[in-house]
Design a protein around this motif. Structure first.
Motif, PDB file in Angstrom:
ATOM      1  N   ALA A  27       0.843  -1.206   0.000  1.00  0.00           N
ATOM      2  CA  ALA A  27       0.000   0.000   0.000  1.00  0.00           C
ATOM      3  C   ALA A  27       0.878   1.256   0.000  1.00  0.00           C
ATOM      4  CB  ALA A  27      -0.938  -0.004   1.206  1.00  0.00           C
ATOM      5  N   LEU A  28       1.945   1.222   0.767  1.00  0.00           N
ATOM      6  CA  LEU A  28       2.891   2.342   0.826  1.00  0.00           C
ATOM      7  C   LEU A  28       3.514   2.577  -0.551  1.00  0.00           C
ATOM      8  CD1 LEU A  28       3.936   4.113   3.180  1.00  0.00           C
ATOM      9  CD2 LEU A  28       5.830   2.513   3.415  1.00  0.00           C
ATOM     10  N   LEU A  29       3.932   1.513  -1.204  1.00  0.00           N
ATOM     11  CA  LEU A  29       4.541   1.630  -2.532  1.00  0.00           C
ATOM     12  C   LEU A  29       3.534   2.111  -3.574  1.00  0.00           C
ATOM     13  CD1 LEU A  29       6.766  -1.586  -2.542  1.00  0.00           C
ATOM     14  CD2 LEU A  29       7.499   0.782  -2.194  1.00  0.00           C
ATOM     15  N   ILE A  30       2.309   1.620  -3.482  1.00  0.00           N
ATOM     16  CA  ILE A  30       1.276   2.046  -4.429  1.00  0.00           C
ATOM     17  C   ILE A  30       0.969   3.533  -4.234  1.00  0.00           C
ATOM     18  CG2 ILE A  30      -1.211   1.847  -4.882  1.00  0.00           C
ATOM     19  CD1 ILE A  30      -0.828  -1.152  -4.923  1.00  0.00           C
ATOM     20  N   ARG A  31       0.969   3.980  -2.990  1.00  0.00           N
ATOM     21  CA  ARG A  31       0.742   5.399  -2.722  1.00  0.00           C
ATOM     22  C   ARG A  31       1.789   6.249  -3.443  1.00  0.00           C
ATOM     23  NH1 ARG A  31       1.007   7.952   3.268  1.00  0.00           N
ATOM     24  NH2 ARG A  31       1.364  10.094   2.634  1.00  0.00           N
ATOM     25  N   VAL A  32       3.017   5.779  -3.474  1.00  0.00           N
ATOM     26  CA  VAL A  32       4.099   6.521  -4.123  1.00  0.00           C
ATOM     27  C   VAL A  32       4.018   6.427  -5.651  1.00  0.00           C
ATOM     28  CG1 VAL A  32       6.611   6.635  -4.442  1.00  0.00           C
ATOM     29  CG2 VAL A  32       5.667   6.276  -2.158  1.00  0.00           C
ATOM     30  N   PHE A  33       3.782   5.221  -6.172  1.00  0.00           N
ATOM     31  CA  PHE A  33       3.965   4.991  -7.608  1.00  0.00           C
ATOM     32  C   PHE A  33       2.696   4.959  -8.447  1.00  0.00           C
ATOM     33  CE2 PHE A  33       7.849   3.046  -5.747  1.00  0.00           C
ATOM     34  CZ  PHE A  33       8.762   3.913  -6.328  1.00  0.00           C
ATOM     35  N   SER A  34       1.526   4.788  -7.838  1.00  0.00           N
ATOM     36  CA  SER A  34       0.297   4.742  -8.627  1.00  0.00           C
ATOM     37  C   SER A  34      -0.060   6.148  -9.106  1.00  0.00           C
ATOM     38  CB  SER A  34      -0.857   4.163  -7.791  1.00  0.00           C
ATOM     39  OG  SER A  34      -1.920   3.798  -8.642  1.00  0.00           O
ATOM     40  N   ASN A  35      -0.682   6.216 -10.269  1.00  0.00           N
ATOM     41  CA  ASN A  35      -1.062   7.496 -10.887  1.00  0.00           C
ATOM     42  C   ASN A  35       0.145   8.344 -11.258  1.00  0.00           C
ATOM     43  OD1 ASN A  35      -4.005   7.502 -11.006  1.00  0.00           O
ATOM     44  ND2 ASN A  35      -3.851   7.320  -8.775  1.00  0.00           N
ATOM     45  N   GLN A  36       1.229   7.668 -11.628  1.00  0.00           N
ATOM     46  CA  GLN A  36       2.440   8.356 -12.072  1.00  0.00           C
ATOM     47  C   GLN A  36       2.765   7.909 -13.500  1.00  0.00           C
ATOM     48  OE1 GLN A  36       3.865  10.700 -10.280  1.00  0.00           O
ATOM     49  NE2 GLN A  36       2.786  10.333  -8.349  1.00  0.00           N
ATOM     50  N   LYS A  37       3.540   8.719 -14.200  1.00  0.00           N
ATOM     51  CA  LYS A  37       3.984   8.364 -15.552  1.00  0.00           C
ATOM     52  C   LYS A  37       5.082   7.313 -15.453  1.00  0.00           C
ATOM     53  CE  LYS A  37       2.924  12.824 -17.562  1.00  0.00           C
ATOM     54  NZ  LYS A  37       3.421  14.156 -17.732  1.00  0.00           N
ATOM     55  N   ALA A  38       5.118   6.432 -16.441  1.00  0.00           N
ATOM     56  CA  ALA A  38       6.112   5.350 -16.464  1.00  0.00           C
ATOM     57  C   ALA A  38       7.533   5.904 -16.332  1.00  0.00           C
ATOM     58  CB  ALA A  38       5.969   4.534 -17.741  1.00  0.00           C
ATOM     59  N   ALA A  39       7.851   6.958 -17.058  1.00  0.00           N
ATOM     60  CA  ALA A  39       9.205   7.530 -17.021  1.00  0.00           C
ATOM     61  C   ALA A  39       9.568   8.009 -15.622  1.00  0.00           C
ATOM     62  CB  ALA A  39       9.317   8.681 -18.022  1.00  0.00           C
TER      63      ALA A  39
END
Length: 139
Positions: free
Chosen positions: A82-94
């Protein structure tokens, strides 16, 4: 919000806790708010290899950003993903690909996990970056 901004927010939140018992409780709470993966994505292909518990991760592209959902059969692991998804979800691949994960060291997470859980954490990050790599290659 950018990845570094979210990471700084997490570091600030973790600094509010006095000890690791409180931090573990917070991580478990985060797991309860995890955007759960649909059952149809709870497949062998979506299981993160290298985790001692089962962790499923799925990523989809929405309007140029990757949206992740996940689940785990262990409460602490669920909080970590959940912590990692908070950081990386809804972000651009680059942005995901160039992101460092220094915030994990800053909050002391890796050193407070068992070796197998720490390996699982590394595997989760690797899998998130693999999704980003795959989505970037499509563009």
């Amino acid at each position: 919000m950018s990845i570094p901004e979210i990471e700084n927010e997490i570091v600030d939140e973790f600094s509010l806790f006095e000890d690791w018992m409180q931090r573990y409780e917070y991580i478990i709470e985060l797991g309860k708010s995890l955007p759960l993966i649909e059952d149809k994505y709870k497949t062998e292909d979506n299981i993160i290899k290298g985790c001692q518990s089962k962790v499923w991760l799925h990523g989809e592209e929405h309007e140029g950003k990757i949206v992740f959902t996940a689940d785990s059969d262990a409460i602490l692991t669920k909080g970590i993903i959940a912590l990692l998804i908070r950081v990386f979800s809804n972000q651009k691949a680059a942005d995901i690909l160039k992101a460092n994960t220094d915030f994990i060291d800053e909050i002391g997470l890796k050193e407070h996990l068992s070796p197998t859980r720490a390996n699982g954490l590394i595997s989760m990050i690797k899998q998130i970056k693999m999704y980003a790599l795959a989505f970037e290659a499509k563009q």
